[in-house]
Write an enzyme that holds these catalytic residues in place. Structure first.
Site, PDB file in Angstrom:
ATOM      1  N   ASN A  44       5.266   1.051  -5.381  1.00 45.91           N
ATOM      2  CA  ASN A  44       4.984   2.281  -6.127  1.00 45.91           C
ATOM      3  C   ASN A  44       6.239   3.126  -6.317  1.00 45.91           C
ATOM      4  O   ASN A  44       6.471   3.689  -7.392  1.00 45.91           O
ATOM      5  CB  ASN A  44       3.924   3.109  -5.402  1.00 45.91           C
ATOM      6  CG  ASN A  44       2.514   2.638  -5.699  1.00 45.91           C
ATOM      7  OD1 ASN A  44       2.244   2.129  -6.791  1.00 45.91           O
ATOM      8  ND2 ASN A  44       1.616   2.806  -4.752  1.00 45.91           N
ATOM      9  N   ASP A  95      -4.109  -7.015   3.274  1.00 38.06           N
ATOM     10  CA  ASP A  95      -3.398  -5.786   2.934  1.00 38.06           C
ATOM     11  C   ASP A  95      -2.013  -6.151   2.402  1.00 38.06           C
ATOM     12  O   ASP A  95      -1.277  -6.928   3.029  1.00 38.06           O
ATOM     13  CB  ASP A  95      -3.256  -4.891   4.174  1.00 38.06           C
ATOM     14  CG  ASP A  95      -2.630  -3.554   3.837  1.00 38.06           C
ATOM     15  OD1 ASP A  95      -3.376  -2.634   3.463  1.00 38.06           O
ATOM     16  OD2 ASP A  95      -1.387  -3.427   3.951  1.00 38.06           O
ATOM     17  N   ASP A 145      -0.304  -0.436 -10.050  1.00 38.61           N
ATOM     18  CA  ASP A 145      -1.607  -0.902 -10.541  1.00 38.61           C
ATOM     19  C   ASP A 145      -1.509  -2.333 -11.054  1.00 38.61           C
ATOM     20  O   ASP A 145      -2.402  -3.161 -10.822  1.00 38.61           O
ATOM     21  CB  ASP A 145      -2.110   0.012 -11.659  1.00 38.61           C
ATOM     22  CG  ASP A 145      -2.585   1.364 -11.140  1.00 38.61           C
ATOM     23  OD1 ASP A 145      -2.717   1.511  -9.908  1.00 38.61           O
ATOM     24  OD2 ASP A 145      -2.824   2.271 -11.965  1.00 38.61           O
ATOM     25  N   HIS A 175       3.452   4.232 -10.363  1.00 41.35           N
ATOM     26  CA  HIS A 175       2.054   3.921 -10.081  1.00 41.35           C
ATOM     27  C   HIS A 175       1.460   2.928 -11.081  1.00 41.35           C
ATOM     28  O   HIS A 175       0.566   2.154 -10.730  1.00 41.35           O
ATOM     29  CB  HIS A 175       1.230   5.206 -10.051  1.00 41.35           C
ATOM     30  CG  HIS A 175       1.501   6.037  -8.822  1.00 41.35           C
ATOM     31  ND1 HIS A 175       1.073   5.677  -7.571  1.00 41.35           N
ATOM     32  CD2 HIS A 175       2.185   7.205  -8.672  1.00 41.35           C
ATOM     33  CE1 HIS A 175       1.465   6.584  -6.690  1.00 41.35           C
ATOM     34  NE2 HIS A 175       2.147   7.520  -7.325  1.00 41.35           N
ATOM     35  N   GLU A 198      -4.759  -0.729  -1.248  1.00 42.30           N
ATOM     36  CA  GLU A 198      -4.179  -2.066  -1.417  1.00 42.30           C
ATOM     37  C   GLU A 198      -4.825  -3.084  -0.484  1.00 42.30           C
ATOM     38  O   GLU A 198      -4.235  -4.114  -0.182  1.00 42.30           O
ATOM     39  CB  GLU A 198      -2.673  -2.031  -1.206  1.00 42.30           C
ATOM     40  CG  GLU A 198      -2.215  -1.614   0.175  1.00 42.30           C
ATOM     41  CD  GLU A 198      -1.993  -0.122   0.326  1.00 42.30           C
ATOM     42  OE1 GLU A 198      -1.202   0.268   1.214  1.00 42.30           O
ATOM     43  OE2 GLU A 198      -2.605   0.674  -0.428  1.00 42.30           O
TER      44      GLU A 198
END
Length: 297
Positions: free
Chosen positions: A181, A173, A190, A186, A217
């Site tokens: 973010n 994680d 990504d 965003h 994630e």
């Protein structure tokens, strides 16, 4: 209804019309019984040996049918033939088996598209491979997706139990991903996910290991045949590689780290993919609670 039609519907002739080869696959007993020309042959080998690819199919509808208790269909191929495959789960006594019906459609598949130049250039086998990949690939990272995990992990787990070999999984994680973010938007998030996916993938050296995006994630790495020590070494290598790498997005450069949790088949002691994932997830959250950017096992 016409009595002759009723007679045909209940006769072996109907099965012969819709299936050239019928196989009974017992995932737990690891047996394959093949019926062809009304003759039964029991084969102790892997069910995927029929396809000549020396590995389990990525798009294994028999395991999917076994898990979901639902009938599934796909197109698959051998070196010289193309088949329509239907997998039908069937419960007997205290276990479930899967009945596979294989119909040779080599001369009829995509018949209406035979004049399509693009189709001729791609080739039917390449098209089938691409369709199977799309079903199990995460569109953002290019890794396998959650659906692949839930179908492939039980197969690998079962094979490990039957062969008395290790299997380890690693849950990963990204630390403080919300901050990424919030800072870079965003799209930047990504891009970071793609960077992490590529970094983690680059650390896998064994042919049978695979990695998938678990969701958000989070990532899952499956290592068939790997004991806890091997999984720890791989996870630590991933952690260090990610810590040292730079994410370059637009005019910014920044680091991200991740936390890792490991579980091993022998430590869980149960033949259950969900339990294996649960234990790795618990170790992952221990890593989070103990300061992040670390490996727990």
């Amino acid at each position: 209804m016409d009595s002759k039609i009723i007679e045909f519907l209940s006769s072996p002739a109907l099965l012969e019309q819709i299936s050239d080869i019928t196989r009974i696959v017992d995932p737990l007993q690891k047996t394959v019984t093949e019926y062809k020309d009304r003759v039964a042959m029991i084969d102790e080998a892997h069910c995927f040996d029929f396809w000549g690819k020396n590995k389990a199919c990525d798009n294994c509808i028999s395991m999917r049918g076994y898990n979901d208790n639902t009938t599934y269909t796909k197109i698959e191929y051998t070196k010289d033939k193309t088949y329509m495959v239907t997998a039908v789960p069937y419960n007997i006594a205290d276990r479930r088996i899967v009945i596979e019906m294989l119909k040779d459609i080599s001369k009829s598949v995509f018949h209406d598209l035979s004049g399509d130049t693009v189709m001729q250039q791609i080739g039917i086998h390449t098209l089938i491979d691409n369709m199977n990949k799309l079903a199990f690939r995460d569109s953002l990272t290019g890794l396998y997706n959650r659906r692949y995990i839930m179908e492939k992990l039980p197969v690998d787990l079962l094979n490990s139990v039957l062969s008395a070999t290790d299997l380890s999984i690693i849950m990963v994680d990204i630390d403080h991903f919300k901050k990424v973010n919030d800072t870079y938007g965003h799209i930047g998030g990504d891009y970071t996910l793609q960077h992490v996916a590529a970094t983690l993938s680059g650390c896998l050296k064994r042919a049978n290991d695979w990695i998938a995006r678990f969701g958000g994630e989070e990532f899952l790495i499956c290592m068939p045949g790997a004991n806890l020590e091997a999984a720890k070494a791989t996870a630590e290598g991933m952690r260090e590689s990610l810590e040292k790498s730079l994410v370059r997005y637009q005019n910014a450069e920044f680091n991200v780290t991740a936390s890792f949790g490991i579980s091993n088949l022998k430590s869980v002691g149960q033949v259950n993919a969900e339990d294996l994932i649960k234990q790795a997830d618990e170790k992952l959250y221990s890593a989070k609670n103990n300061g992040r950017n670390r490996v727990e096992f």
